[in-house]
Write a protein that holds these residues in place. Structure first.
Motif, PDB file in Angstrom:
ATOM      1  N   THR A 179       0.796  -1.329   0.038  1.00 41.15           N
ATOM      2  CA  THR A 179      -0.018  -0.126   0.022  1.00 41.15           C
ATOM      3  C   THR A 179       0.855   1.211   0.072  1.00 41.15           C
ATOM      4  N   ASP A 183      -0.115   5.448   3.881  1.00 41.76           N
ATOM      5  CA  ASP A 183      -1.399   4.816   4.102  1.00 41.76           C
ATOM      6  C   ASP A 183      -1.392   4.603   5.732  1.00 41.76           C
ATOM      7  N   THR A 184      -2.447   5.119   6.549  1.00 42.05           N
ATOM      8  CA  THR A 184      -2.357   5.311   7.845  1.00 42.05           C
ATOM      9  C   THR A 184      -3.247   4.020   8.341  1.00 42.05           C
ATOM     10  N   ARG A 185      -4.044   3.268   7.571  1.00 42.35           N
ATOM     11  CA  ARG A 185      -4.503   2.051   8.056  1.00 42.35           C
ATOM     12  C   ARG A 185      -3.582   0.994   8.843  1.00 42.35           C
ATOM     13  N   THR A 186      -4.040   0.273   9.736  1.00 38.41           N
ATOM     14  CA  THR A 186      -3.079  -0.903  10.311  1.00 38.41           C
ATOM     15  C   THR A 186      -3.815  -2.060  10.153  1.00 38.41           C
ATOM     16  N   ARG A 187      -5.058  -2.297   9.969  1.00 39.94           N
ATOM     17  CA  ARG A 187      -5.604  -3.469   9.483  1.00 39.94           C
ATOM     18  C   ARG A 187      -6.968  -3.048   8.944  1.00 39.94           C
ATOM     19  N   TRP A 188      -7.682  -4.112   8.257  1.00 31.71           N
ATOM     20  CA  TRP A 188      -8.939  -3.954   7.687  1.00 31.71           C
ATOM     21  C   TRP A 188      -9.426  -5.299   7.317  1.00 31.71           C
ATOM     22  N   ASP A 190     -11.797  -6.918   4.065  1.00 31.87           N
ATOM     23  CA  ASP A 190     -12.763  -6.349   2.841  1.00 31.87           C
ATOM     24  C   ASP A 190     -13.877  -7.097   2.711  1.00 31.87           C
ATOM     25  N   VAL A 198      -1.377  -4.873   8.424  1.00 30.29           N
ATOM     26  CA  VAL A 198      -0.063  -4.087   7.946  1.00 30.29           C
ATOM     27  C   VAL A 198       1.272  -4.799   8.904  1.00 30.29           C
ATOM     28  N   ARG A 239       3.732  -1.077   3.786  1.00 32.83           N
ATOM     29  CA  ARG A 239       3.713   0.216   3.323  1.00 32.83           C
ATOM     30  C   ARG A 239       4.941   0.348   2.298  1.00 32.83           C
TER      31      ARG A 239
END
Length: 256
Positions: A179, A183-188, A190, A198, A239
């Motif tokens: 990514t 990108d500030t996301r650490t987990r998600w 879908d 991450v 990242r």
């Protein structure tokens, strides 16, 4: 950087994560492969954004490809001799392709060579893992799957997008993706219920997490796991890093 030899050059050495503190500086084995192993289908190669092209790793990789490096050799026989010399203990982590990829002919991996390599890793009881940017052809996927199921070598598929990583994870393959560097996301998770996490080392600011302590990338997904073995459900996200991380981040942005 191109290698003119049809036999892959390898370099196998001990390494340690200097960021880890105290007794956590566990050594791992790191294996480089010469630049001829990288497929032309790799966007990092095409864009010149691969972290392995620059810095200390880049200099070491160029010397390996040119045949001027120290302690390198050609083919699986070198690996056999080198492992005998290094004497790794069972359970030692082996990170393959810190630079380079899997030996191949025209983008199709050399299954017989990989079988020989995996057999050696298994003989020494190594926890071998790595990543590949080779295309997801039926042949390549078949080789990667059988090595994982045998518990000899976990090769993560490096996917260009999260959508592709999700698809291949659902097909039963351990995957990673990249990514943007900011990108500030650490987990998600879908829409297909595939989790994305991450890289824990990239998020760590304490110096307590490294590949030797995390081991997330060494785990297969359920369909690849040997009977009774541990497995993961998630796609590991990196990242964008390296000196040209912004260039590759811009490329990723244009894909969406």
């Amino acid at each position: 950087m191109l290698s003119t030899s049809s036999v892959t050059k390898f370099q196998l050495n001990w390494t340690a994560n200097r960021k880890l503190k105290g007794s956590d500086k566990s050594k791992v084995l790191a294996l480089r492969s010469d630049a001829s192993t990288c497929p032309d289908t790799c966007e990092q190669k095409r864009l010149g954004t691969c972290y392995a092209m620059f810095g200390h790793e880049g200099m070491a990789w160029k010397k390996l490809t040119d045949g001027t490096a120290k302690n390198f050799g050609e083919g699986w026989l070198y690996l056999s001799d080198r492992l005998r010399e290094l004497k790794p203990a069972p359970g030692t982590i082996l990170r393959t392709n810190t630079a380079g990829d899997l030996p191949h002919i025209g983008g199709e991996v050399k299954g017989n060579v990989l079988d020989l390599m995996a057999g050696m890793f298994s003989l020494y009881g190594l926890n071998a893992y790595g990543y590949t940017h080779h295309r997801h052809s039926e042949h390549n996927l078949s080789v990667i799957h059988r090595l994982a199921v045998a518990g000899q070598w976990l090769i993560n598929l490096s996917c260009q997008t999260a959508e592709h990583a999700s698809l291949m994870t659902r097909r039963g393959f351990a995957c990673v993706t990249v990514t943007s560097h900011d990108d500030t996301r650490t987990r998600w998770t879908d829409e297909h219920n595939v989790p994305f996490i991450v890289c824990p080392q990239q998020l760590d600011s304490t110096g307590s997490i490294g590949c030797s302590t995390c081991k997330l990338c060494t785990l297969p997904v359920k369909d690849q796991a040997p009977a009774g073995g541990k497995f993961r459900r998630c796609v590991v996200v990196f990242r964008s890093h390296g000196v040209r991380r912004k260039v590759f981040s811009d490329f990723l942005t244009k894909l969406h």
